[in-house]
Design a protein around this motif. Sequence first.
Motif, PDB file in Angstrom:
ATOM      1  N   GLN A 289       0.858  -1.184   0.000  1.00  0.00           N
ATOM      2  CA  GLN A 289       0.000   0.000   0.000  1.00  0.00           C
ATOM      3  C   GLN A 289       0.896   1.237   0.000  1.00  0.00           C
ATOM      4  O   GLN A 289       1.863   1.304   0.756  1.00  0.00           O
ATOM      5  CB  GLN A 289      -0.898   0.030   1.228  1.00  0.00           C
ATOM      6  N   ILE A 290       0.588   2.197  -0.881  1.00  0.00           N
ATOM      7  CA  ILE A 290       1.347   3.441  -0.937  1.00  0.00           C
ATOM      8  C   ILE A 290       0.406   4.582  -0.571  1.00  0.00           C
ATOM      9  O   ILE A 290      -0.602   4.811  -1.247  1.00  0.00           O
ATOM     10  CB  ILE A 290       1.940   3.692  -2.345  1.00  0.00           C
ATOM     11  N   GLY A 291       0.720   5.266   0.521  1.00  0.00           N
ATOM     12  CA  GLY A 291      -0.078   6.414   0.957  1.00  0.00           C
ATOM     13  C   GLY A 291       0.712   7.698   0.804  1.00  0.00           C
ATOM     14  O   GLY A 291       1.953   7.695   0.835  1.00  0.00           O
ATOM     15  N   LEU A 292       0.006   8.797   0.624  1.00  0.00           N
ATOM     16  CA  LEU A 292       0.647  10.104   0.442  1.00  0.00           C
ATOM     17  C   LEU A 292       0.095  11.112   1.436  1.00  0.00           C
ATOM     18  O   LEU A 292      -1.086  11.086   1.789  1.00  0.00           O
ATOM     19  CB  LEU A 292       0.384  10.652  -0.970  1.00  0.00           C
ATOM     20  N   LYS A 293       0.975  12.009   1.859  1.00  0.00           N
ATOM     21  CA  LYS A 293       0.568  13.168   2.639  1.00  0.00           C
ATOM     22  C   LYS A 293       1.453  14.316   2.156  1.00  0.00           C
ATOM     23  O   LYS A 293       2.676  14.237   2.232  1.00  0.00           O
ATOM     24  CB  LYS A 293       0.758  12.911   4.137  1.00  0.00           C
ATOM     25  N   SER A 294       0.850  15.386   1.644  1.00  0.00           N
ATOM     26  CA  SER A 294       1.625  16.455   1.009  1.00  0.00           C
ATOM     27  C   SER A 294       1.255  17.810   1.581  1.00  0.00           C
ATOM     28  O   SER A 294       0.141  18.020   2.066  1.00  0.00           O
ATOM     29  CB  SER A 294       1.368  16.476  -0.509  1.00  0.00           C
ATOM     30  N   GLU A 295       2.219  18.721   1.500  1.00  0.00           N
ATOM     31  CA  GLU A 295       1.944  20.116   1.857  1.00  0.00           C
ATOM     32  C   GLU A 295       2.746  21.001   0.907  1.00  0.00           C
ATOM     33  O   GLU A 295       3.897  20.695   0.570  1.00  0.00           O
ATOM     34  CB  GLU A 295       2.325  20.378   3.322  1.00  0.00           C
ATOM     35  N   PHE A 296       2.126  22.080   0.441  1.00  0.00           N
ATOM     36  CA  PHE A 296       2.770  22.981  -0.519  1.00  0.00           C
ATOM     37  C   PHE A 296       2.599  24.418  -0.057  1.00  0.00           C
ATOM     38  O   PHE A 296       1.562  24.791   0.509  1.00  0.00           O
ATOM     39  CB  PHE A 296       2.133  22.815  -1.911  1.00  0.00           C
ATOM     40  N   ARG A 297       3.635  25.215  -0.303  1.00  0.00           N
ATOM     41  CA  ARG A 297       3.567  26.636  -0.001  1.00  0.00           C
ATOM     42  C   ARG A 297       4.385  27.388  -1.029  1.00  0.00           C
ATOM     43  O   ARG A 297       5.594  27.165  -1.165  1.00  0.00           O
ATOM     44  CB  ARG A 297       4.106  26.913   1.409  1.00  0.00           C
ATOM     45  N   GLN A 298       3.712  28.285  -1.757  1.00  0.00           N
ATOM     46  CA  GLN A 298       4.324  29.014  -2.865  1.00  0.00           C
ATOM     47  C   GLN A 298       4.961  28.021  -3.836  1.00  0.00           C
ATOM     48  O   GLN A 298       4.288  27.127  -4.320  1.00  0.00           O
ATOM     49  CB  GLN A 298       5.290  30.071  -2.332  1.00  0.00           C
ATOM     50  N   ASN A 299       6.279  28.134  -4.118  1.00  0.00           N
ATOM     51  CA  ASN A 299       6.872  27.242  -5.120  1.00  0.00           C
ATOM     52  C   ASN A 299       7.534  26.014  -4.486  1.00  0.00           C
ATOM     53  O   ASN A 299       8.234  25.268  -5.168  1.00  0.00           O
ATOM     54  CB  ASN A 299       7.907  27.994  -5.964  1.00  0.00           C
ATOM     55  N   LEU A 300       7.338  25.809  -3.170  1.00  0.00           N
ATOM     56  CA  LEU A 300       7.980  24.693  -2.477  1.00  0.00           C
ATOM     57  C   LEU A 300       6.928  23.714  -1.964  1.00  0.00           C
ATOM     58  O   LEU A 300       5.793  24.088  -1.678  1.00  0.00           O
ATOM     59  CB  LEU A 300       8.820  25.201  -1.292  1.00  0.00           C
ATOM     60  N   GLY A 301       7.333  22.453  -1.846  1.00  0.00           N
ATOM     61  CA  GLY A 301       6.421  21.441  -1.325  1.00  0.00           C
ATOM     62  C   GLY A 301       7.183  20.316  -0.647  1.00  0.00           C
ATOM     63  O   GLY A 301       8.392  20.148  -0.846  1.00  0.00           O
ATOM     64  N   ARG A 302       6.464  19.582   0.154  1.00  0.00           N
ATOM     65  CA  ARG A 302       7.047  18.397   0.797  1.00  0.00           C
ATOM     66  C   ARG A 302       6.006  17.296   0.750  1.00  0.00           C
ATOM     67  O   ARG A 302       4.849  17.517   1.089  1.00  0.00           O
ATOM     68  CB  ARG A 302       7.445  18.691   2.238  1.00  0.00           C
ATOM     69  N   MET A 303       6.443  16.136   0.298  1.00  0.00           N
ATOM     70  CA  MET A 303       5.529  14.989   0.175  1.00  0.00           C
ATOM     71  C   MET A 303       6.064  13.843   1.023  1.00  0.00           C
ATOM     72  O   MET A 303       7.230  13.463   0.907  1.00  0.00           O
ATOM     73  CB  MET A 303       5.409  14.573  -1.293  1.00  0.00           C
ATOM     74  N   PHE A 304       5.206  13.291   1.882  1.00  0.00           N
ATOM     75  CA  PHE A 304       5.551  12.113   2.677  1.00  0.00           C
ATOM     76  C   PHE A 304       4.915  10.906   1.989  1.00  0.00           C
ATOM     77  O   PHE A 304       3.708  10.848   1.809  1.00  0.00           O
ATOM     78  CB  PHE A 304       5.010  12.237   4.102  1.00  0.00           C
ATOM     79  N   ILE A 305       5.755   9.953   1.583  1.00  0.00           N
ATOM     80  CA  ILE A 305       5.274   8.736   0.936  1.00  0.00           C
ATOM     81  C   ILE A 305       5.413   7.590   1.939  1.00  0.00           C
ATOM     82  O   ILE A 305       6.488   7.370   2.489  1.00  0.00           O
ATOM     83  CB  ILE A 305       6.071   8.418  -0.347  1.00  0.00           C
ATOM     84  N   PHE A 306       4.312   6.887   2.187  1.00  0.00           N
ATOM     85  CA  PHE A 306       4.311   5.789   3.152  1.00  0.00           C
ATOM     86  C   PHE A 306       4.145   4.471   2.396  1.00  0.00           C
ATOM     87  O   PHE A 306       3.168   4.277   1.678  1.00  0.00           O
ATOM     88  CB  PHE A 306       3.163   5.954   4.160  1.00  0.00           C
ATOM     89  N   TYR A 307       5.133   3.588   2.553  1.00  0.00           N
ATOM     90  CA  TYR A 307       5.079   2.269   1.916  1.00  0.00           C
ATOM     91  C   TYR A 307       4.713   1.245   2.994  1.00  0.00           C
ATOM     92  O   TYR A 307       5.474   1.038   3.944  1.00  0.00           O
ATOM     93  CB  TYR A 307       6.431   1.900   1.308  1.00  0.00           C
ATOM     94  N   GLY A 308       3.570   0.602   2.851  1.00  0.00           N
ATOM     95  CA  GLY A 308       3.110  -0.367   3.838  1.00  0.00           C
ATOM     96  C   GLY A 308       3.186  -1.789   3.312  1.00  0.00           C
ATOM     97  O   GLY A 308       2.671  -2.080   2.227  1.00  0.00           O
ATOM     98  N   ASN A 309       3.841  -2.659   4.058  1.00  0.00           N
ATOM     99  CA  ASN A 309       3.910  -4.082   3.716  1.00  0.00           C
ATOM    100  C   ASN A 309       2.676  -4.764   4.303  1.00  0.00           C
ATOM    101  O   ASN A 309       2.553  -4.893   5.514  1.00  0.00           O
ATOM    102  CB  ASN A 309       5.205  -4.679   4.274  1.00  0.00           C
ATOM    103  N   LYS A 310       1.747  -5.190   3.463  1.00  0.00           N
ATOM    104  CA  LYS A 310       0.489  -5.762   3.934  1.00  0.00           C
ATOM    105  C   LYS A 310       0.597  -7.255   4.228  1.00  0.00           C
ATOM    106  O   LYS A 310      -0.373  -7.873   4.643  1.00  0.00           O
ATOM    107  CB  LYS A 310      -0.612  -5.533   2.890  1.00  0.00           C
TER     108      LYS A 310
END
Length: 809
Positions: free
Chosen positions: A594-615
Amino acid sequence: MGLALHCIANVGSREMAEAFAGEIPKILVAGDTMDSVKQSAALCLLRLYRTSPDLVPMGDWTSRVVHLLNDQHLGVVTAATSLITTLAQKNPEEFKTSVSLAVSRLSRIVTSASTDLQDYTYYFVPAPWLSVKLLRLLQCYPPPEDPAVRGRLTECLETILNKAQEPPKSKKVQHSNAKNAVLFEAISLIIHHDSEPNLLVRACNQLGQFLQHRETNLRYLALESMCTLASSEFSHEAVKTHIETVINALKTERDVSVRQRAVDLLYAMCDRSNAQQIVAEMLSYLETADYSIREEIVLKVAILAEKYAVDYTWYVDTILNLIRIAGDYVSEEVWYRVIQIVINRDDVQGYAAKTVFEALQAPACHENLVKVGGYILGEFGNLIAGDPRSSPLIQFNLLHSKFHLCSVPTRALLLSTYIKFVNLFPEVKTTIQDVLRSDSQLKNADVELQQRAVEYLRLSTVASTDILATVLEEMPPFPERESSILAKLKKKKGPNTVTDLEEAKRERSADVNGGPEPAPASAASTPSPSADLLGLGAAPPAPAGPPPSSGGLLVDVFSDSPSAVAPLAPGSEDNFARFVCKNNGVLFENQLLQIGLKSEFRQNLGRMFIFYGNKTSTQFLNFTPTLICSDDLQTNLSLQTKPVDPTVDGGAQVQQIVNIECVCDFTEAPVLNIQFRYGGTFQNVSVKLPITLNKFFQPTEMASQDFFQRWKQLSSPQQEVQNIFKAKHPMDTEITKAKIIGFGSALLEDVDPNPANFVGAGIIHTKTTQIGCLLRLEPNLQAQMYRLTLRTSKETVSQRLCELLSEQF
């Protein structure tokens, strides 16, 4: 020193971990350290490990920290237990000696009187927090192998269960809360070990008493724990004795979350002996169930009806009843599955045709029933054509009376049913040709319907009887495959839930209905069972060819070379489109990963947290996620990330952070490729990562006068892009507003003279420039159409934003 440790823990940054992670363990295990400092050191190290696990070194101190469980100061023991539990989850071998010490300490607490541990007794319950932590630590390991340790642990658990039966020593809620916290954690450990029949049955009986408790939280927790107990061969029969209580909870509970747990428990306790009763109760409840859980109940009823159907006429009746009661919540997988079973079983085909024919005579039929009826009558209508009440012409007229009320995919299916009728019933050929020849079909605005009408009319006109019989012969039986309904329920519920736990029980009780689900004949291109892990790769090849399901070939089984990048998983584009207007959610899921995402962006910058889950319960080895960008994209979008741990333990989740910088406007999206080995098999998955230009939108509030002044300034042809398109989803005002806001622009109220229109404004930020953007969305409810107009100072930006936003409606 204590103050310094508190400061380090509160800041808890990576820099702090780099500076002090090597020193704090020494303080923790030093013989001359004060108790209060040891306590602070353990909690500080726990904080640093949670934020930066790679920076906390394992060493000699790990074997010594375990002995803190024997410390005389219970505060030190409590802090050390929290630390050891977290470390043991990642490195179980390093801390396995903690099991015997934890059992010993737990035994002393459980057998002590409330006066023995005065400083740590809470409302007559000795050290409840420490007891819970020790029980959780023991859940990191299998049952102890040493008979003495195992016997002592069994005594502890029996004592906890016995104390639960004793009259309360206080009427205060704090006493019952502390006592029940220890009890439920003990029951969790009993379930985890799943090795002591006596304890499992006693735990079940204790939980059964809580099912009728006046406290809602206790009823919820009891139902949740019993769901897990139902999967154990030792306690399954004991759980079944509470069926009437659970059914009553389903009918009378006021709290929807408790009712949902009751549904889960009924599903988990179901077997051949009680399947018909449980399915009937679920169907009865479905008529008044909360909308939030209806789809899940539908899936569970469909699975149970198929799993335990000794008589397939009961199965057909159940599914048709399901469609009648909750048609809107019956997914494609459910009605596909009915068709597959009917086609694969000769003994039920005539009954199915007769039943759907009778069901279609209701004045108001759900569209899913029309789909099932169209398919089954197209294949097996001849089995009931001998009855004057269901003659070929009556069958055709009945189906065609529903035609104008249906959506395009269903109309396409019905057209295919009609051409099947031409082969089955030559006497209605002229009537059907007249329908196909009508302007409403040959000149239909939908290209799919028009093409079918033209081709079917031509086929019925020029083909001989033998050719028609060959082209339109009855569908062959489907090959066996895993149930797509079960896969969909697992996907909906997520890993490690009752849907996974009940698998063990399903293996024990022989499947009365044979093997797994039949696959569509068109799935011949799928070379092995692992090629389509969700079992949703293709819809049944209904005569109408219903749209393919969104799942698909999620793992590339054709490539064994780690250097090869898999093509995008089918459904990747759909998932990508869902993330245009949102930042968090599940991007991809199959039975392994399972691949989950959590992202935040501000102006021209962003940060994305990618979660890889072994089911799974098996490690992933050589786990390597890679971001792939084209040359143009690398110029316009800067992505920085760090490698993740190459080993992902069973049931574990790893996180990867991607730092994003938008240098210039772009149109493509990066591809995330994940390669790993599972059980000796190479797995290769590729999905599009939803980093789109609109993520760098900053909303801008504007008055009506300012908006139209700016609108006129951006009036040159290269600055405006307009798209007129058909609505793909229901035209709901609130949903449209939410999507425009999620897209990133400000939603401007009372700006457009027409209140039905939607107006937005914002600025796209890149490293090199800022691009102002105005948008206007004009819905036409009567025609079910939209007109979207975007004006920006850069043509490529207007074009890209228009493409992205048009796909959302």
